[in-house]
Write a protein that holds these residues in place. Structure first.
Motif, PDB file in Angstrom:
ATOM      1  N   VAL A 133       7.294  -8.478   7.521  1.00  0.00           N
ATOM      2  CA  VAL A 133       8.232  -7.871   6.588  1.00  0.00           C
ATOM      3  C   VAL A 133       7.474  -7.366   5.370  1.00  0.00           C
ATOM      4  N   THR A 134       7.829  -6.173   4.924  1.00  0.00           N
ATOM      5  CA  THR A 134       7.274  -5.635   3.679  1.00  0.00           C
ATOM      6  C   THR A 134       8.422  -5.171   2.805  1.00  0.00           C
ATOM      7  N   ALA A 135       8.132  -4.952   1.530  1.00  0.00           N
ATOM      8  CA  ALA A 135       9.169  -4.527   0.588  1.00  0.00           C
ATOM      9  C   ALA A 135       8.603  -3.496  -0.374  1.00  0.00           C
ATOM     10  N   SER A 136       9.452  -2.547  -0.731  1.00  0.00           N
ATOM     11  CA  SER A 136       9.121  -1.559  -1.761  1.00  0.00           C
ATOM     12  C   SER A 136       9.909  -1.906  -3.007  1.00  0.00           C
ATOM     13  N   ILE A 137       9.250  -1.834  -4.175  1.00  0.00           N
ATOM     14  CA  ILE A 137       9.859  -2.332  -5.414  1.00  0.00           C
ATOM     15  C   ILE A 137       9.755  -1.282  -6.510  1.00  0.00           C
ATOM     16  N   GLY A 138      10.907  -1.026  -7.132  1.00  0.00           N
ATOM     17  CA  GLY A 138      10.951  -0.154  -8.298  1.00  0.00           C
ATOM     18  C   GLY A 138      11.185  -0.965  -9.553  1.00  0.00           C
ATOM     19  N   VAL A 139      10.478  -0.631 -10.640  1.00  0.00           N
ATOM     20  CA  VAL A 139      10.538  -1.398 -11.882  1.00  0.00           C
ATOM     21  C   VAL A 139      11.001  -0.489 -13.018  1.00  0.00           C
ATOM     22  N   ALA A 140      11.950  -0.994 -13.826  1.00  0.00           N
ATOM     23  CA  ALA A 140      12.383  -0.290 -15.036  1.00  0.00           C
ATOM     24  C   ALA A 140      12.447  -1.297 -16.179  1.00  0.00           C
ATOM     25  N   ILE A 141      12.070  -0.841 -17.381  1.00  0.00           N
ATOM     26  CA  ILE A 141      11.997  -1.717 -18.560  1.00  0.00           C
ATOM     27  C   ILE A 141      13.041  -1.295 -19.577  1.00  0.00           C
ATOM     28  N   TYR A 142      13.758  -2.298 -20.112  1.00  0.00           N
ATOM     29  CA  TYR A 142      14.712  -2.048 -21.203  1.00  0.00           C
ATOM     30  C   TYR A 142      14.051  -2.438 -22.522  1.00  0.00           C
ATOM     31  N   PRO A 143      14.204  -1.610 -23.574  1.00  0.00           N
ATOM     32  CA  PRO A 143      14.999  -0.369 -23.666  1.00  0.00           C
ATOM     33  C   PRO A 143      14.205   0.908 -23.361  1.00  0.00           C
ATOM     34  N   ARG A 144      12.970   0.749 -22.919  1.00  0.00           N
ATOM     35  CA  ARG A 144      12.097   1.912 -22.707  1.00  0.00           C
ATOM     36  C   ARG A 144      12.647   2.893 -21.674  1.00  0.00           C
ATOM     37  N   HIS A 145      13.253   2.407 -20.613  1.00  0.00           N
ATOM     38  CA  HIS A 145      13.682   3.282 -19.516  1.00  0.00           C
ATOM     39  C   HIS A 145      15.195   3.428 -19.408  1.00  0.00           C
ATOM     40  N   GLY A 146      15.924   2.965 -20.387  1.00  0.00           N
ATOM     41  CA  GLY A 146      17.377   3.106 -20.344  1.00  0.00           C
ATOM     42  C   GLY A 146      18.045   2.125 -21.269  1.00  0.00           C
ATOM     43  N   GLY A 189       7.396  -7.397 -20.202  1.00  0.00           N
ATOM     44  CA  GLY A 189       6.983  -6.006 -20.276  1.00  0.00           C
ATOM     45  C   GLY A 189       6.544  -5.489 -18.924  1.00  0.00           C
ATOM     46  N   ALA A 190       6.024  -4.247 -18.924  1.00  0.00           N
ATOM     47  CA  ALA A 190       5.673  -3.576 -17.681  1.00  0.00           C
ATOM     48  C   ALA A 190       4.573  -4.316 -16.920  1.00  0.00           C
ATOM     49  N   GLU A 191       3.555  -4.779 -17.624  1.00  0.00           N
ATOM     50  CA  GLU A 191       2.418  -5.421 -16.955  1.00  0.00           C
ATOM     51  C   GLU A 191       2.846  -6.684 -16.218  1.00  0.00           C
ATOM     52  N   ARG A 192       3.615  -7.534 -16.921  1.00  0.00           N
ATOM     53  CA  ARG A 192       4.079  -8.777 -16.296  1.00  0.00           C
ATOM     54  C   ARG A 192       5.044  -8.469 -15.148  1.00  0.00           C
ATOM     55  N   ALA A 193       5.917  -7.467 -15.308  1.00  0.00           N
ATOM     56  CA  ALA A 193       6.877  -7.125 -14.269  1.00  0.00           C
ATOM     57  C   ALA A 193       6.166  -6.674 -12.992  1.00  0.00           C
ATOM     58  N   ILE A 194       5.132  -5.857 -13.143  1.00  0.00           N
ATOM     59  CA  ILE A 194       4.381  -5.392 -11.970  1.00  0.00           C
ATOM     60  C   ILE A 194       3.653  -6.557 -11.311  1.00  0.00           C
ATOM     61  N   GLU A 195       3.154  -7.473 -12.127  1.00  0.00           N
ATOM     62  CA  GLU A 195       2.477  -8.656 -11.591  1.00  0.00           C
ATOM     63  C   GLU A 195       3.434  -9.481 -10.730  1.00  0.00           C
ATOM     64  N   VAL A 196       4.664  -9.680 -11.217  1.00  0.00           N
ATOM     65  CA  VAL A 196       5.667 -10.428 -10.448  1.00  0.00           C
ATOM     66  C   VAL A 196       6.062  -9.670  -9.189  1.00  0.00           C
ATOM     67  N   ALA A 197       6.167  -8.328  -9.309  1.00  0.00           N
ATOM     68  CA  ALA A 197       6.504  -7.518  -8.134  1.00  0.00           C
ATOM     69  C   ALA A 197       5.456  -7.696  -7.043  1.00  0.00           C
ATOM     70  N   ARG A 198       4.186  -7.704  -7.435  1.00  0.00           N
ATOM     71  CA  ARG A 198       3.126  -7.918  -6.455  1.00  0.00           C
ATOM     72  C   ARG A 198       3.221  -9.319  -5.834  1.00  0.00           C
ATOM     73  N   ALA A 199       3.612 -10.286  -6.648  1.00  0.00           N
ATOM     74  CA  ALA A 199       3.764 -11.653  -6.137  1.00  0.00           C
ATOM     75  C   ALA A 199       4.909 -11.723  -5.118  1.00  0.00           C
ATOM     76  N   LEU A 200       5.979 -10.984  -5.370  1.00  0.00           N
ATOM     77  CA  LEU A 200       7.087 -10.926  -4.409  1.00  0.00           C
ATOM     78  C   LEU A 200       6.616 -10.341  -3.082  1.00  0.00           C
ATOM     79  N   GLN A 201       5.824  -9.264  -3.166  1.00  0.00           N
ATOM     80  CA  GLN A 201       5.294  -8.677  -1.942  1.00  0.00           C
ATOM     81  C   GLN A 201       4.348  -9.641  -1.234  1.00  0.00           C
ATOM     82  N   GLU A 202       3.548 -10.347  -2.021  1.00  0.00           N
ATOM     83  CA  GLU A 202       2.597 -11.300  -1.456  1.00  0.00           C
ATOM     84  C   GLU A 202       3.327 -12.419  -0.710  1.00  0.00           C
ATOM     85  N   SER A 203       4.526 -12.796  -1.209  1.00  0.00           N
ATOM     86  CA  SER A 203       5.273 -13.879  -0.554  1.00  0.00           C
ATOM     87  C   SER A 203       5.729 -13.502   0.850  1.00  0.00           C
ATOM     88  N   LEU A 204       5.716 -12.203   1.152  1.00  0.00           N
ATOM     89  CA  LEU A 204       6.149 -11.739   2.472  1.00  0.00           C
ATOM     90  C   LEU A 204       4.979 -11.540   3.435  1.00  0.00           C
TER      91      LEU A 204
END
Length: 651
Positions: A330-343, A302-317
């Protein structure tokens, strides 16, 4: 009453005849059962010497062309010195026997003219020779020299003729068997070669399959495989078990390429991929969709876990990456979308993740979950349309020129025109981003016309200065196939009559186009003075049967093969085979991505024609070219040398 002496002589003669018959019989059995050709020749020489009591026996055999003979076996004095020697057929007694198809012995001298008799008496000495005649053709002969205790008699001649008749068929059989063995060996060698080729083909097919599904730089799934995985995961996801996609874009990656070069940029991408893989779980699919963008597909997330992983990806950099003596942050910008909520389709889900990523990028090094309000915000490539249209209208785009060097003499023979967009807000927008958006929105035609017009004008200006250089422009096949494009190109050639060095670089997607129509259009363009180059050769859909029929003068080896050719044997093999292929087709070869002196040395050894890359010169505005020429020490190709790569070698 008969005298004992004649009876004794008769008994001796009968015993001799019995020995001869026994020897002939024994020899016939021995030779007839032997299939090894060298062994047969050896037996024939040994038994013949014993039969006629000669000091030496030799076995000369004709070669398949019947123009010389070789002593294949011998027995007796000095035989080892002669065996293996070859002589012309018209030389010596063997030639006489071949010509006359009859035996030679001293009795023949009585039949010769005085002149011939004098010649042969001096040459042959005490010699006897009978022909070996098989079922189908003349094989050679058996020659005896120097009978022990006297001269060869007519009885020796008859015995040797009878002997030759017995062994000729055995020799012919052994020859046939030798041919069968040679054929078997050739067939086995061919079979082994075929097996090796099949293994190689299987390996190549596996490699091609791998290349079609995985990113060559990082080894991660590419866009095609990611879309398949996304489709599979969506089929299993539900509201209770949602799925998340994370679109990750590195910030200011183009700055690394421009500052340190593409090779260091590639090392950065590989290092980032390794860090992202350490964060992604075993049930998640991480891939690279191109450039500096990655995609992570997460099941049952879900959204909460996805954002948590996104932050971990940024932290790895957070820990800097070491490149060429520099610690690069290096930094990264991350966009998150959830199925089926967002498409509810891969396209919609990716579009919304792209929109969220763009909002995150505006805030720099951010993570954003898609929101409906983002539909009103310019997002990623798809929402660059308004800015692109305004950029074309306001003439914000410009061309930079990267030199192309003739490897043989180090002269500058051309430039590749590369598009740049210095946006007032975004800064320099990566070409991959705005070119892709233009292709998707139909703006690519107007932009290509701008690029061609600008390049033609610059080319004409350099030509007017006496520079024999070519200016190459990247032109999509879709633009070339536009019905109005040919008329536009004719107008350009009228406005800039000195731009005969204009060239179009076309990707390998042309092989998937309307080939017959494309071939005709390229022919008309060639008549206008335009030459053609296949860009990024080796990464797409090359068709050799079509390539040799197109009016193409040049192949450009993709930089991904050139940059790693020192370390990767497969890349080196691809570069080498491409150069040979191009030269066999009458084409010149350009190696792009030359970023070290070592790579340039390799290309020189491989006889590559042209080179292009950061080691030789970076892309620059036209106004900076003069200063670059003076500082680099490179010379500009002049008309006396001709427009080196402008002529169409394939015509």
């Amino acid at each position: 009453m008969t005298s004992p002496r004649p009876i004794e002589a008769l008994q001796q003669a009968l015993q001799q005849r019995e020995r001869e018959i026994a020897l002939l019989k024994e020899t016939a059995l021995a030779v007839g059962s032997e299939l090894d050709l060298d062994r047969v020749f050896h037996l024939v020489a040994e038994r013949a010497r014993e039969l006629i009591d000669a000091e030496t026996v030799l076995v000369p055999i004709l070669n398949p062309d019947c123009d010389e003979y070789t002593y294949r076996a011998g027995s007796g004095a000095h035989a080892d010195e002669i065996v293996g020697e070859s002589l012309p057929l018209d030389f010596g007694v063997c030639g006489w026997v071949w010509k006359n198809r009859r035996p030679w012995w001293r009795g023949v001298l009585d039949e010769l003219s005085p002149q011939e008799r004098n010649q042969w008496e001096k040459e042959v000495g005490t010699l006897i020779m009978v022909p070996l005649v098989g079922r189908e053709h003349f094989l050679g002969g058996i020659a005896g020299m120097n009978k022990r205790g006297g001269d060869f008699t007519e009885n020796d001649l008859n015995l040797l003729i009878l002997f030759a008749g017995q062994v000729a068929i055995a020799i012919e059989n052994a020859m046939a068997m030798a041919q069968v063995r040679e054929a078997q060996q050739a067939a086995e060698a061919y079979q082994a070669q075929l097996q090796q080729l099949n293994k190689r083909l299987l390996s190549v097919n596996r490699e091609l399959e791998y290349r079609s599904l995985y990113d060559q730089l990082t080894g991660l799934p590419n866009r095609s495989l990611l879309r398949d995985r996304l489709q599979e995961r969506m089929a299993m996801a539900t509201d209770a078990y949602p799925m998340a996609v994370l679109l990750i874009d590195l910030d200011r990656f183009q700055d690394v390429n421009d500052t340190l070069g593409h090779e260091e940029g590639d090392q950065l991408i590989r290092a980032v991929a390794e860090r992202f893989k350490a964060v992604a779980g075993p049930m998640e699919t991480l891939g690279r969709i191109g450039g500096d963008e990655f995609l992570l597909v997460m099941v049952n997330t879900g959204a909460e876990r996805a954002i948590e992983v996104a932050r971990a990806l940024q932290e790895s950099l957070k820990r800097p990456i070491h490149l060429s003596g520099h610690n690069v942050a290096v930094t990264a910008s991350i966009g998150v979308a959830i199925y089926p909520r967002h498409g509810n389709s891969p396209t919609t889900l990716l579009k919304h993740a792209d929109a969220a990523m763009y909002v995150a990028k505006r805030n720099k090094n951010d993570v954003r979950l898609y929101d409906r309000s983002y539909a009103q915000v310019s997002s990623g490539r798809l929402t660059l349309v308004s800015d692109l249209q305004q950029g074309l209208e306001r003439q914000e785009f410009c061309l930079y020129y990267q030199p192309k060097i003739a490897i043989a003499d180090g002269s500058i023979v051309g430039f590749e025109a590369l598009a740049r967009w210095p946006h007032k807000v975004r800064g320099f927008v990566p070409p991959d981003m705005f070119i892709s958006a233009m292709e998707q929105t139909g703006l690519i035609y107007d932009f290509s016309c701008f690029a061609i017009e600008t390049a033609a004008e610059q080319c004409a200006a350099w030509q007017q200065r006496g520079w024999a250089v070519q200016v190459a422009v990247n032109v999509p096949v879709t633009v070339i196939l536009e019905p109005r494009f040919l008329d536009y190109l004719k107008a350009v050639s009228t406005r800039h009559p000195l731009c005969e060095g204009l060239a179009f670089e076309i990707t390998e997607s042309l092989f998937l186009s309307d080939y017959d129509r494309l071939s005709a259009i390229l022919g008309e363009m060639r008549d206008l003075g335009v030459s053609f180059s296949i860009d990024d050769f080796g990464t797409g859909h090359s068709s050799l049967s079509r390539l040799r029929r197109l009016p193409v003068s040049e192949l450009k080896i993709d930089r991904s093969f050139v940059m790693d050719m020192e370390k990767n044997r497969d890349d080196l093999a691809i570069v080498e085979s491409t150069i040979r292929l191009a030269h066999n087709l009458g084409l010149k070869v350009v190696a792009e991505g030359v970023e070290t002196a070592q790579v340039l040395q390799h290309l020189t050894r491989l006889e590559c024609d042209l080179a292009q890359g950061y080691h030789l010169g970076r892309p620059m505005p036209a106004a900076e070219v003069d200063a670059f020429v003076q500082q680099s020490g490179l010379r500009i190709a002049m008309p006396s040398a001709g427009l080196a790569q402008g002529s169409d070698r394939s015509a």
